[in-house]
Design a protein around this motif. Structure first.
Motif, PDB file in Angstrom:
ATOM      1  N   GLN A  37       0.832  -1.206   0.000  1.00 22.50           N
ATOM      2  CA  GLN A  37       0.000   0.000   0.000  1.00 22.50           C
ATOM      3  C   GLN A  37       0.867   1.259   0.000  1.00 22.50           C
ATOM      4  OE1 GLN A  37      -2.609  -0.858  -1.142  1.00 22.50           O
ATOM      5  NE2 GLN A  37      -4.231  -0.774   0.376  1.00 22.50           N
ATOM      6  N   ALA A  40       2.111   2.255  -3.529  1.00 22.56           N
ATOM      7  CA  ALA A  40       1.130   2.431  -4.602  1.00 22.56           C
ATOM      8  C   ALA A  40       1.438   3.667  -5.449  1.00 22.56           C
ATOM      9  CB  ALA A  40      -0.273   2.511  -4.016  1.00 22.56           C
ATOM     10  N   ALA A  41       1.733   4.777  -4.819  1.00 25.16           N
ATOM     11  CA  ALA A  41       2.010   6.016  -5.557  1.00 25.16           C
ATOM     12  C   ALA A  41       3.262   5.865  -6.432  1.00 25.16           C
ATOM     13  CB  ALA A  41       2.178   7.182  -4.591  1.00 25.16           C
ATOM     14  N   ILE A  42       4.241   5.144  -5.929  1.00 24.50           N
ATOM     15  CA  ILE A  42       5.470   4.935  -6.700  1.00 24.50           C
ATOM     16  C   ILE A  42       5.185   4.078  -7.928  1.00 24.50           C
ATOM     17  CG2 ILE A  42       7.767   3.889  -6.629  1.00 24.50           C
ATOM     18  CD1 ILE A  42       7.793   4.676  -3.620  1.00 24.50           C
ATOM     19  N   ARG A  43       4.393   3.019  -7.740  1.00 23.31           N
ATOM     20  CA  ARG A  43       4.054   2.161  -8.890  1.00 23.31           C
ATOM     21  C   ARG A  43       3.280   2.932  -9.939  1.00 23.31           C
ATOM     22  NH1 ARG A  43       2.727  -1.134  -4.712  1.00 23.31           N
ATOM     23  NH2 ARG A  43       0.517  -0.966  -5.164  1.00 23.31           N
ATOM     24  N   ILE A  44       2.382   3.810  -9.536  1.00 22.29           N
ATOM     25  CA  ILE A  44       1.614   4.630 -10.483  1.00 22.29           C
ATOM     26  C   ILE A  44       2.549   5.560 -11.248  1.00 22.29           C
ATOM     27  CG2 ILE A  44      -0.087   6.493 -10.643  1.00 22.29           C
ATOM     28  CD1 ILE A  44      -1.553   5.099  -8.289  1.00 22.29           C
ATOM     29  N   ARG A  45       3.488   6.197 -10.539  1.00 19.75           N
ATOM     30  CA  ARG A  45       4.430   7.115 -11.183  1.00 19.75           C
ATOM     31  C   ARG A  45       5.298   6.370 -12.206  1.00 19.75           C
ATOM     32  NH1 ARG A  45       8.352   9.521  -7.216  1.00 19.75           N
ATOM     33  NH2 ARG A  45       6.418   9.781  -6.102  1.00 19.75           N
ATOM     34  N   THR A  47       4.557   3.623 -13.802  1.00 21.58           N
ATOM     35  CA  THR A  47       3.696   3.236 -14.923  1.00 21.58           C
ATOM     36  C   THR A  47       3.504   4.418 -15.874  1.00 21.58           C
ATOM     37  OG1 THR A  47       2.566   1.605 -13.554  1.00 21.58           O
ATOM     38  CG2 THR A  47       1.429   2.335 -15.554  1.00 21.58           C
ATOM     39  N   ARG A  48       3.292   5.597 -15.341  1.00 19.38           N
ATOM     40  CA  ARG A  48       3.121   6.795 -16.187  1.00 19.38           C
ATOM     41  C   ARG A  48       4.392   7.133 -16.935  1.00 19.38           C
ATOM     42  NH1 ARG A  48      -0.222  10.386 -11.804  1.00 19.38           N
ATOM     43  NH2 ARG A  48      -2.214   9.348 -12.110  1.00 19.38           N
TER      44      ARG A  48
END
Length: 52
Positions: A37, A40-45, A47-48
């Motif tokens: 959890q 999560a923000a790191i994985r989103i970044r 991916t972008r």
């Protein structure tokens, strides 16, 4: 002929073993879920940035 200054040798790095927080804590389902959890923000970044 003039003498050139000699360079001082670099000190050796500290190679003393240090306690590992990863090994000090048990791997529990709750701890793994909290780590997932928190990232999560790191994985989103990532991916972008990769353009997915």
């Amino acid at each position: 002929m003039s003498e050139q200054p000699t360079a001082e040798p670099h000190p050796e790095p500290d190679r003393t073993p240090h306690p590992s927080r990863v090994l000090a804590e048990p791997a529990t389902v709750d701890a793994c879920h909290a780590d997932y959890q928190a990232a999560a923000a790191i994985r989103i970044r990532i991916t972008r940035q990769e353009g997915r």
